[in-house]
Design a protein around this motif. Structure first.
Motif, PDB file in Angstrom:
ATOM      1  N   UNK A 157      45.111  48.365  38.117  1.00 52.55           N
ATOM      2  CA  UNK A 157      44.892  49.758  37.724  1.00 52.55           C
ATOM      3  C   UNK A 157      45.180  49.953  36.225  1.00 52.55           C
ATOM      4  N   UNK A 158      46.304  49.417  35.789  1.00 53.79           N
ATOM      5  CA  UNK A 158      46.701  49.585  34.383  1.00 53.79           C
ATOM      6  C   UNK A 158      45.719  48.858  33.454  1.00 53.79           C
ATOM      7  N   UNK A 159      45.253  47.698  33.882  1.00 53.31           N
ATOM      8  CA  UNK A 159      44.275  46.923  33.095  1.00 53.31           C
ATOM      9  C   UNK A 159      43.047  47.771  32.800  1.00 53.31           C
ATOM     10  N   UNK A 160      42.676  48.604  33.759  1.00 52.00           N
ATOM     11  CA  UNK A 160      41.519  49.483  33.572  1.00 52.00           C
ATOM     12  C   UNK A 160      41.894  50.715  32.751  1.00 52.00           C
ATOM     13  N   UNK A 161      43.024  51.303  33.088  1.00 48.61           N
ATOM     14  CA  UNK A 161      43.404  52.567  32.423  1.00 48.61           C
ATOM     15  C   UNK A 161      43.701  52.387  30.945  1.00 48.61           C
ATOM     16  N   UNK A 162      44.220  51.245  30.581  1.00 46.79           N
ATOM     17  CA  UNK A 162      44.592  51.037  29.177  1.00 46.79           C
ATOM     18  C   UNK A 162      43.459  50.436  28.349  1.00 46.79           C
ATOM     19  N   UNK A 163      42.344  50.128  28.987  1.00 49.08           N
ATOM     20  CA  UNK A 163      41.166  49.662  28.241  1.00 49.08           C
ATOM     21  C   UNK A 163      41.107  48.169  27.999  1.00 49.08           C
ATOM     22  N   UNK A 164      42.002  47.371  28.646  1.00 46.37           N
ATOM     23  CA  UNK A 164      41.995  45.913  28.440  1.00 46.37           C
ATOM     24  C   UNK A 164      40.633  45.313  28.811  1.00 46.37           C
ATOM     25  N   UNK A 165      40.034  45.887  29.867  1.00 51.59           N
ATOM     26  CA  UNK A 165      38.756  45.386  30.390  1.00 51.59           C
ATOM     27  C   UNK A 165      37.637  45.455  29.356  1.00 51.59           C
ATOM     28  N   UNK A 166      37.790  46.356  28.396  1.00 50.74           N
ATOM     29  CA  UNK A 166      36.676  46.576  27.473  1.00 50.74           C
ATOM     30  C   UNK A 166      36.314  45.311  26.693  1.00 50.74           C
ATOM     31  N   UNK A 167      37.323  44.562  26.280  1.00 51.64           N
ATOM     32  CA  UNK A 167      37.059  43.326  25.526  1.00 51.64           C
ATOM     33  C   UNK A 167      37.153  42.077  26.405  1.00 51.64           C
ATOM     34  N   UNK A 168      37.986  42.151  27.451  1.00 50.23           N
ATOM     35  CA  UNK A 168      38.257  40.942  28.239  1.00 50.23           C
ATOM     36  C   UNK A 168      37.520  40.906  29.571  1.00 50.23           C
ATOM     37  N   UNK A 169      36.795  41.966  29.924  1.00 54.03           N
ATOM     38  CA  UNK A 169      36.080  42.017  31.191  1.00 54.03           C
ATOM     39  C   UNK A 169      36.986  42.487  32.320  1.00 54.03           C
ATOM     40  N   UNK A 170      36.392  43.064  33.371  1.00 51.78           N
ATOM     41  CA  UNK A 170      37.185  43.595  34.488  1.00 51.78           C
ATOM     42  C   UNK A 170      38.013  42.503  35.173  1.00 51.78           C
ATOM     43  N   UNK A 171      37.515  41.284  35.115  1.00 52.31           N
ATOM     44  CA  UNK A 171      38.228  40.177  35.760  1.00 52.31           C
ATOM     45  C   UNK A 171      39.055  39.376  34.760  1.00 52.31           C
ATOM     46  N   UNK A 172      39.096  39.828  33.541  1.00 52.05           N
ATOM     47  CA  UNK A 172      39.804  39.066  32.502  1.00 52.05           C
ATOM     48  C   UNK A 172      39.088  37.775  32.146  1.00 52.05           C
ATOM     49  N   UNK A 173      37.763  37.774  32.394  1.00 53.30           N
ATOM     50  CA  UNK A 173      37.018  36.519  32.179  1.00 53.30           C
ATOM     51  C   UNK A 173      36.732  36.224  30.714  1.00 53.30           C
ATOM     52  N   UNK A 174      36.888  37.234  29.858  1.00 54.31           N
ATOM     53  CA  UNK A 174      36.618  37.016  28.433  1.00 54.31           C
ATOM     54  C   UNK A 174      35.146  37.152  28.115  1.00 54.31           C
TER      55      UNK A 174
END
Lengths: 654, 113
Positions: free
Chosen positions: B31-48
């Protein structure tokens, strides 16, 4: 602006003036009114002014002209001129300021070479011409309407200028303020209409006679087709188009067009470049718009193998096969002792880094190369540097600078390298090749491993999107006509890019909205060559001017558009997030998944329905990666039958 | 200086090949990964991707990730403790470690040359 007609028929200007007077006072014949007549007391006309036929009947003139204007119209002669240049299509949005030329093209010119292609937006017309050129190497002509049509076209023209692509822009403009219709046509007229595009066209003109038009059209074509290529704009007065040739008559001629040669490098500089390259321990070639044709790819392969030099293809054209063992990613500049830059749009950015993370909101610069690295540049763009728009990028000092066309210079450079080669240097090539082949194999393996991460994710990963697509098209004679929106460069990393038409590069000026029209234009060219066209179409790009989908359906242009639908203008999503982080505050997402104003959701756009409504076969939204391959297969069958097809695929951000 | 030292220590930890189990909550981390915008550069799965490196199943130790996020002066903007707390970053770390391990690329037919 044209000379007064000396023919027997009524001149348009005189006719219009006569008609205006008719509204003020009844007259029996159209004639040039005096100032006093215009100011005469207002009377309701009791009859319409007499027609040419009535005048002829009443005056006993039995030599009736075969048309109302009394002779061959100027725009017919314009078509004669245009036809000498073998321009196949004119993708345009219809408009009154070039109605005469439009009529001549489709009737007198029989709607062939050029064939009129109906467009919904001037930006689409320019974008189609942009994409078409990248396949054929031949420019198209697009017509734009007065002030407003040219304004619509401007971003496309800027993209073409930055991408060094020739487009012939023909604008309509009713210039005679004393005789043009009042109201709307006058809003659409301008004193110097091309001023708005002068900073990003190679040349523009406003010919004031038919003979001047003939010279202007051939000159414009020649300028556009002399490397560095670029768009030109020619404005046509409505009167010049509409009036009969009349007094211009028998002396008119059409200048012959001969293809100009490209400017090549001065031999002293070529020899110095060869000396530096041959003596280098680790020469690196960086190519951006080097290969104008398939021949250009072959020349670069020849030079690279001769030197056993690594090649970085920056990708504004397909310059070098990515399957070649000398192909390298951008980071290879770090270990170079000599770098040869071929038609680089940004030499500074090639050898320097800019990190957008400075203390006070200003980025930090750093070098990517050793201080001793020698730099050589061959670029024709230096021949057309302008002042206002900053497409020339930051200034980079180089050791050998050749303002010349790279492809035209390569044969001389190859010969100079051969001459400079010693037997000792030649003997090192086998060892260098062996080392390079091993390094290349390692790179390919790392790329595949990266693509495997999140392979089964939903939304679908961009790697999966690209590889499912490639799996279906790889045995066709395929052409990736555009890849807009960022898919982490997977096609260039994992598809076999070996032919010049496999990859057409990007927009040039990074003006969003290029992908959809350029795809359709390139697909049109590929249709005529029997090739299979595919595009990776982003959502934001499509929505700037989606009407081009209708153009593709109407003119039966087969194209497979697979959407990278990440439901955002994602670059901007990251920019706003970056600003919020710098300023130590949370970003406001509103009801969306990302910063307010950057997302394309709530509601989601149903692109498949949008495409269907304009005559495309379409399917979506596809969110399950397992369903993607079969859907692509289904869509390909449609495209092979001659229709465009679109798949709306929900994807990861990049 | 404290942050730089911390990052350097984390890098050294990484080079030694060590990683620690996270005490964070993977579900909250998602949830936090999405809310803080991490997904924007790293992808929803953190795939890069082209904007940010892979984070899924990262070999970076948890305290290294936390120090990096708070103190980076590289291409990634820093996220202060006010924006994302250490505890939230622990949750994110747990989420990234919970991502399914990718299959060997050699077993995926579409990834064969």
């Amino acid at each position: 602006m044209s000379e007064p007609s000396k023919g027997s028929g009524p001149d348009r200007r005189r006719f219009l003036k006569g008609a205006a007077v008719a509204g003020a006072a009844p007259v029996l014949a159209a004639s040039v009114p005096s100032q006093a007549q215009v100011a005469a007391p207002r009377h309701t006309p009791s009859a319409l002014p007499p027609s040419i036929r009535t005048i002829a009947a009443e005056t006993g003139d039995v030599h009736m002209p075969d048309n109302r204007i009394g002779g061959k119209p100027g725009s017919d002669f314009m078509v004669d001129v245009i036809k000498t240049l073998d321009i196949r299509y004119t993708p345009s949005n219809c408009a009154s300021s070039f109605r005469a030329l439009h009529e001549s093209l489709i009737n007198y010119g029989e709607n062939k070479a050029p064939e009129f292609l109906s467009c919904m937006h001037e930006e689409s017309g320019v974008g189609m011409a942009h994409g078409y050129f990248k396949i054929t190497g031949k420019p198209l002509m697009t017509m734009v309407h007065g002030t407003v049509g040219l304004q619509h076209a401007t971003m496309g023209i800027y993209n073409a200028f930055c991408d060094r692509v020739p487009v012939i822009i023909i604008g309509g403009n009713d210039m005679d303020a004393a005789s043009r219709p009042p109201g709307v046509p006058t809003f659409h007229a301008a004193q110097d209409i091309n001023a708005i595009v002068r900073d990003y066209t190679k040349w523009d003109d406003t010919p004031t006679s038919l003979q001047a038009f003939a010279q202007s059209m051939v000159r414009g074509y020649k300028i556009a087709m002399t490397p560095p290529y670029g768009p030109v704009a020619i404005s046509l007065d409505a009167g010049l188009q509409q009036e009969p040739i009349g007094g211009h008559g028998s002396g008119l001629y059409i200048p012959k067009f001969n293809m100009p040669s490209a400017p090549s490098g001065e031999m002293g500089a070529v020899k110095e470049a060869a000396r530096l390259l041959v003596n280098a321990e680790n020469p690196v070639i960086v190519a951006d718009r080097s290969a104008r044709t398939a021949e250009g790819v072959g020349l670069l392969v020849q030079l690279a193998e001769l030197l056993q030099a690594s090649v970085i293809d920056q990708g504004n054209r397909m310059n070098f096969p990515n399957t070649h063992y000398l192909s390298r990613p951008a980071g290879a500049v770090a270990s170079a002792d000599v770098i040869l830059g071929l038609e680089l749009s940004d030499f500074w950015g090639t050898v320097n880094a800019y990190t957008d993370n400075g203390e006070h909101g200003i980025g930090v610069n750093s070098a990517k190369i050793k201080p001793t690295t020698k730099l050589i540049s061959i670029s024709a763009v230096e021949l057309i540097t302008k002042s206002n728009y900053q497409d020339f990028q930051r200034f980079q000092t180089v050791d050998v600078s050749m303002p010349a066309d790279a492809q035209a210079t390569l044969p001389a450079l190859i010969e100079a390298v051969k001459s400079a080669m010693t037997s000792e240097r030649r003997a090192q090539n086998d060892q260098r090749a062996e080392k390079a082949k091993k390094a290349f194999g390692d790179i390919r393996g790392r790329e595949a491993a990266a693509a495997a991460v999140a392979w089964d994710a939903s939304p679908i990963s961009t790697a999966r999107l690209c590889m499912e697509l490639y799996g279906q098209i790889k045995n066709e004679d395929w052409s990736l006509v555009a890849s807009e929106g960022n898919v982490s460069n997977w096609p260039n990393r994992l598809w076999k890019m070996e032919k010049h038409h496999h990859w057409l590069g990007r927009s040039g000026g990074y003006g969003v909205g290029y992908g959809a029209p350029a795809s359709v234009g390139a697909a049109l060219a590929n249709r005529d060559l029997g090739r299979f066209s595919v595009s990776i179409q982003s959502d934001g790009d499509l929505m700037f001017a989606p009407g081009v989908l209708w153009t593709a359906a109407k003119h039966k242009i087969p194209l497979l558009a697979v959407m990278h639908n990440n439901r955002a203008w994602h670059q901007e999503t990251m920019h706003v997030q970056r600003m919020a982080s710098f300023r130590n505050r949370d970003s406001n997402y509103g009801t969306d998944a990302g910063p307010v104003g950057t997302m394309i959701q709530n509601p989601d756009i149903e692109y498949h329905k949008l495409a269907e409504s304009m005559g495309w076969w379409a399917k979506g939204p596809i969110k399950d990666p397992a369903l993607l391959g079969p859907a692509i297969k289904e869509a390909m069958a449609v495209v092979k039958s001659g229709q465009p097809a679109l798949l709306n695929v929900w994807t990861q951000p990049r | 200086m404290k942050k730089i030292t911390s990052i350097a220590a984390s890098v050294a930890f990484l080079l030694l090949g060590a990683s620690a189990a996270s005490a964070g909550d993977a579900q909250k981390g998602s949830q936090t990964f999405r809310e803080k915008g991490c997904w924007q550069c790293h992808g929803f799965e953190g795939q890069g991707g082209s904007a940010g490196p892979r984070l899924a199943n990262t070999q970076l130790p948890e305290d290294g990730l936390i120090a990096f996020v708070h103190g980076t002066n590289g291409p990634m903007p820093p996220f202060s403790e006010k924006l994302v707390s250490d505890a939230q970053l622990s949750d994110i770390y747990a989420y990234l470690q919970s991502r399914p391990k990718p299959a060997d690329a050699k077993t995926i037919p579409l990834l064969q040359p």
